[in-house]
Design a protein around this motif. Structure first.
Motif, PDB file in Angstrom:
ATOM      1  N   LYS A  77     -15.806 107.760 -54.748  1.00 24.82           N
ATOM      2  CA  LYS A  77     -15.681 108.161 -53.347  1.00 24.82           C
ATOM      3  C   LYS A  77     -15.346 106.975 -52.447  1.00 24.82           C
ATOM      4  N   GLY A  78     -16.019 105.851 -52.665  1.00 24.15           N
ATOM      5  CA  GLY A  78     -15.781 104.665 -51.849  1.00 24.15           C
ATOM      6  C   GLY A  78     -16.555 104.656 -50.550  1.00 24.15           C
ATOM      7  N   TYR A  79     -17.474 105.591 -50.371  1.00 22.25           N
ATOM      8  CA  TYR A  79     -18.269 105.654 -49.149  1.00 22.25           C
ATOM      9  C   TYR A  79     -19.481 106.537 -49.411  1.00 22.25           C
ATOM     10  N   ARG A  80     -20.417 106.508 -48.478  1.00 21.95           N
ATOM     11  CA  ARG A  80     -21.481 107.503 -48.430  1.00 21.95           C
ATOM     12  C   ARG A  80     -21.700 107.891 -46.976  1.00 21.95           C
ATOM     13  N   SER A  81     -22.222 109.067 -46.763  1.00 17.89           N
ATOM     14  CA  SER A  81     -22.491 109.569 -45.414  1.00 17.89           C
ATOM     15  C   SER A  81     -23.986 109.763 -45.231  1.00 17.89           C
ATOM     16  N   GLN A  82     -24.412 109.645 -43.984  1.00 19.64           N
ATOM     17  CA  GLN A  82     -25.819 109.864 -43.655  1.00 19.64           C
ATOM     18  C   GLN A  82     -25.898 110.590 -42.328  1.00 19.64           C
ATOM     19  N   GLN A  83     -26.583 111.725 -42.297  1.00 19.00           N
ATOM     20  CA  GLN A  83     -26.724 112.457 -41.045  1.00 19.00           C
ATOM     21  C   GLN A  83     -27.766 111.775 -40.175  1.00 19.00           C
ATOM     22  N   LEU A  84     -27.425 111.596 -38.900  1.00 23.09           N
ATOM     23  CA  LEU A  84     -28.287 110.892 -37.955  1.00 23.09           C
ATOM     24  C   LEU A  84     -28.864 111.815 -36.887  1.00 23.09           C
ATOM     25  N   GLY A  85     -28.482 113.073 -36.914  1.00 24.32           N
ATOM     26  CA  GLY A  85     -28.923 114.032 -35.910  1.00 24.32           C
ATOM     27  C   GLY A  85     -27.935 115.179 -35.877  1.00 24.32           C
ATOM     28  N   ARG A  86     -28.102 116.101 -34.914  1.00 25.06           N
ATOM     29  CA  ARG A  86     -27.216 117.264 -34.852  1.00 25.06           C
ATOM     30  C   ARG A  86     -25.757 116.843 -34.709  1.00 25.06           C
ATOM     31  N   ILE A 210     -18.741  97.315 -26.724  1.00 30.49           N
ATOM     32  CA  ILE A 210     -19.511  98.277 -25.934  1.00 30.49           C
ATOM     33  C   ILE A 210     -20.733  98.810 -26.678  1.00 30.49           C
ATOM     34  N   PHE A 211     -21.598  99.470 -25.908  1.00 29.46           N
ATOM     35  CA  PHE A 211     -22.726 100.217 -26.437  1.00 29.46           C
ATOM     36  C   PHE A 211     -22.316 101.687 -26.490  1.00 29.46           C
ATOM     37  N   ILE A 212     -22.552 102.336 -27.621  1.00 25.96           N
ATOM     38  CA  ILE A 212     -22.247 103.761 -27.800  1.00 25.96           C
ATOM     39  C   ILE A 212     -23.569 104.472 -28.063  1.00 25.96           C
ATOM     40  N   TYR A 213     -23.968 105.368 -27.162  1.00 25.59           N
ATOM     41  CA  TYR A 213     -25.280 106.001 -27.254  1.00 25.59           C
ATOM     42  C   TYR A 213     -25.144 107.514 -27.291  1.00 25.59           C
ATOM     43  N   ALA A 214     -25.777 108.136 -28.288  1.00 24.01           N
ATOM     44  CA  ALA A 214     -25.849 109.595 -28.394  1.00 24.01           C
ATOM     45  C   ALA A 214     -27.234 110.010 -27.909  1.00 24.01           C
ATOM     46  N   PRO A 215     -27.369 110.475 -26.668  1.00 28.69           N
ATOM     47  CA  PRO A 215     -28.706 110.687 -26.089  1.00 28.69           C
ATOM     48  C   PRO A 215     -29.516 111.777 -26.779  1.00 28.69           C
ATOM     49  N   GLU A 216     -28.862 112.866 -27.184  1.00 28.89           N
ATOM     50  CA  GLU A 216     -29.621 113.919 -27.862  1.00 28.89           C
ATOM     51  C   GLU A 216     -30.187 113.411 -29.191  1.00 28.89           C
ATOM     52  N   GLN A 217     -29.371 112.707 -29.935  1.00 25.19           N
ATOM     53  CA  GLN A 217     -29.769 112.225 -31.260  1.00 25.19           C
ATOM     54  C   GLN A 217     -30.563 110.913 -31.194  1.00 25.19           C
ATOM     55  N   LYS A 218     -30.582 110.293 -30.012  1.00 19.22           N
ATOM     56  CA  LYS A 218     -31.262 109.002 -29.815  1.00 19.22           C
ATOM     57  C   LYS A 218     -30.745 107.941 -30.790  1.00 19.22           C
ATOM     58  N   VAL A 219     -29.426 107.896 -30.908  1.00 17.03           N
ATOM     59  CA  VAL A 219     -28.761 106.940 -31.786  1.00 17.03           C
ATOM     60  C   VAL A 219     -27.933 105.983 -30.926  1.00 17.03           C
ATOM     61  N   LEU A 220     -28.116 104.693 -31.148  1.00 14.27           N
ATOM     62  CA  LEU A 220     -27.359 103.660 -30.454  1.00 14.27           C
ATOM     63  C   LEU A 220     -26.510 102.912 -31.466  1.00 14.27           C
ATOM     64  N   PRO A 256     -33.727 103.174 -25.190  1.00 17.18           N
ATOM     65  CA  PRO A 256     -34.520 104.279 -25.741  1.00 17.18           C
ATOM     66  C   PRO A 256     -33.933 104.916 -26.998  1.00 17.18           C
ATOM     67  N   PHE A 257     -33.489 104.126 -27.945  1.00 19.96           N
ATOM     68  CA  PHE A 257     -32.957 104.674 -29.187  1.00 19.96           C
ATOM     69  C   PHE A 257     -34.069 104.784 -30.234  1.00 19.96           C
ATOM     70  N   GLU A 258     -33.807 105.592 -31.247  1.00 12.15           N
ATOM     71  CA  GLU A 258     -34.671 105.649 -32.424  1.00 12.15           C
ATOM     72  C   GLU A 258     -33.955 105.124 -33.661  1.00 12.15           C
ATOM     73  N   THR A 259     -32.622 105.263 -33.682  1.00 17.01           N
ATOM     74  CA  THR A 259     -31.820 104.796 -34.803  1.00 17.01           C
ATOM     75  C   THR A 259     -30.719 103.894 -34.270  1.00 17.01           C
ATOM     76  N   LEU A 260     -30.512 102.763 -34.932  1.00 14.72           N
ATOM     77  CA  LEU A 260     -29.485 101.807 -34.527  1.00 14.72           C
ATOM     78  C   LEU A 260     -28.436 101.696 -35.626  1.00 14.72           C
ATOM     79  N   VAL A 261     -27.172 101.820 -35.229  1.00  9.21           N
ATOM     80  CA  VAL A 261     -26.050 101.587 -36.136  1.00  9.21           C
ATOM     81  C   VAL A 261     -25.415 100.269 -35.700  1.00  9.21           C
TER      82      VAL A 261
END
Length: 357
Positions: A77-86, A210-220, A256-261
């Motif tokens: 495959k050369g990659y893997r995926s991980q769900q971080l929220g909806r 830049i900072f990219i923030y998904a507020p519903e998923q709390k992912v930064l 206010p993130f819970e997960t950082l990428v």
């Protein structure tokens, strides 16, 4: 074996399970000097660390801490995926990281590292058959966005205005210029999904980062600043502004993130990872400051070299860095993956910043 800067006698030593070779001078500097030509390796500095310095070859490196070992990438495959929220997913090859966000009629992709960009559509297809409608550039560096053409179609490309400036200058067909730009803040609302894009006014890594923030998923997502569980890339990820880099890491911990990428390494992070990195950086700063204060210029030099100002400072800086590496290694070499790879780089960058910033 590690090869240190010496062509004298060699003796084996151990750091954990890592074997090294250190040049041992059994005679004073003058005797060692008689055996070498100008510009050639001589006796090592006093108290030389057991970790291989820059420019030496290593047979193997310190092991990665168990907590930082992640699932291997399927080579087919050369990659893997991980769900971080909806609807939000990370894609990674365990070295680089990008994201995609699925909404009602399409998909937003954040960064397209060329190492696996040809697989991003495949990763999306595992989740949805909706088209890619938008691409967000974290910043202009080719290693993060140079695969965007592999995504196909004609998506709207969004970036900070400094990224536009840099890409117009680069004229790189692998990195199409953005079609939408912003200065301070941009809210991308697509269907029921939201990404908040912000620029903190400057970036120690590169203008436009830049900072990219998904507020519903709390992912930064902040790229090339935080390296969860790992030694930061060399010289504070090539930071243009090291005091600013320190400030930005501390600022990220307030968000206010819970997960950082972080765009790199093999896993996502948390506030704990940010605090660990900041603790390491502060220890490094303290060690470098103490080494600068306690190291007189001109020691361990031959009299005939003293008129050479560059040589005096080369010798001085090297000895400062030797002290810095020795000071932080006992605490950190087993806590940060890749510690031994870039610790010399970090100490060189830190002493330089403390002297001139």
């Amino acid at each position: 074996m590690f090869l240190f800067r010496s062509n004298l006698l060699a003796a084996a030593a151990k750091v954990g399970s890592v074997a090294i070779t250190i040049g041992l001078g059994s005679a004073p500097n003058q005797s060692a000097r008689a055996e070498t030509l100008p510009g050639q390796p001589g006796a090592p500095y006093q108290s030389m660390p057991s970790l291989a310095p820059i420019g030496t070859r290593v047979d193997h490196y310190l092991p990665i801490p168990k907590e930082d070992v992640t699932p291997a990438i399927d080579p087919k495959k050369g990659y893997r995926s991980q769900q971080l929220g909806r609807g939000l997913y990370m894609v990674t090859d365990n070295g680089y990281q990008s994201m995609f966000l699925v909404y009602e009629t399409g998909v937003v992709v954040v960064d397209a590292p060329p190492g696996y960009s040809a697989h991003i559509r495949q990763a999306i297809a595992e989740v949805t058959d909706r088209p890619i409608t938008h691409v967000v550039y974290s910043h202009a560096h080719v290693d993060h966005i140079g695969g965007v053409n592999d995504l196909g179609g004609h998506p709207i490309i969004i970036a900070q205005e400094e990224t536009l400036r840099l890409l117009e200058r680069a004229k790189d067909p692998r990195r199409p210029v953005p079609t939408v730009t912003f200065k301070d803040h941009y809210t991308l609302k697509v269907g029921s999904q939201v990404l908040d894009l912000s620029y903190p006014g400057s970036s120690p890594h590169e203008p436009g980062n830049i900072f990219i923030y998904a507020p519903e998923q709390k992912v930064l997502m902040v790229v090339d600043v935080i390296f969860p569980g790992w030694m930061p890339w060399r010289r504070f990820a090539l930071a243009k502004d090291i005091p600013g880099y320190f400030d930005q890491v501390a600022y990220i911990d307030t968000l206010p993130f819970e997960t950082l990428v972080g765009g790199h390494v093999n896993r996502v992070g948390t506030h704990s990872d940010v605090r660990t990195q900041l603790e390491f950086m502060n220890d490094l700063k303290t060690a470098a400051a103490a080494a600068l204060k306690s190291t007189p210029p001109g020691e361990e030099m031959e009299a005939e070299d003293r008129p050479n100002l560059w040589a005096i400072y080369d010798n001085y800086i090297d000895r400062v860095v030797v002290k810095c590496v020795n000071a932080v290694t006992p605490k950190w070499q087993s806590r940060l993956a890749g510690y031994d790879v870039f610790i010399w780089d970090q100490c060189y960058a830190m002493e330089q910043s403390l002297r001139i910033d």
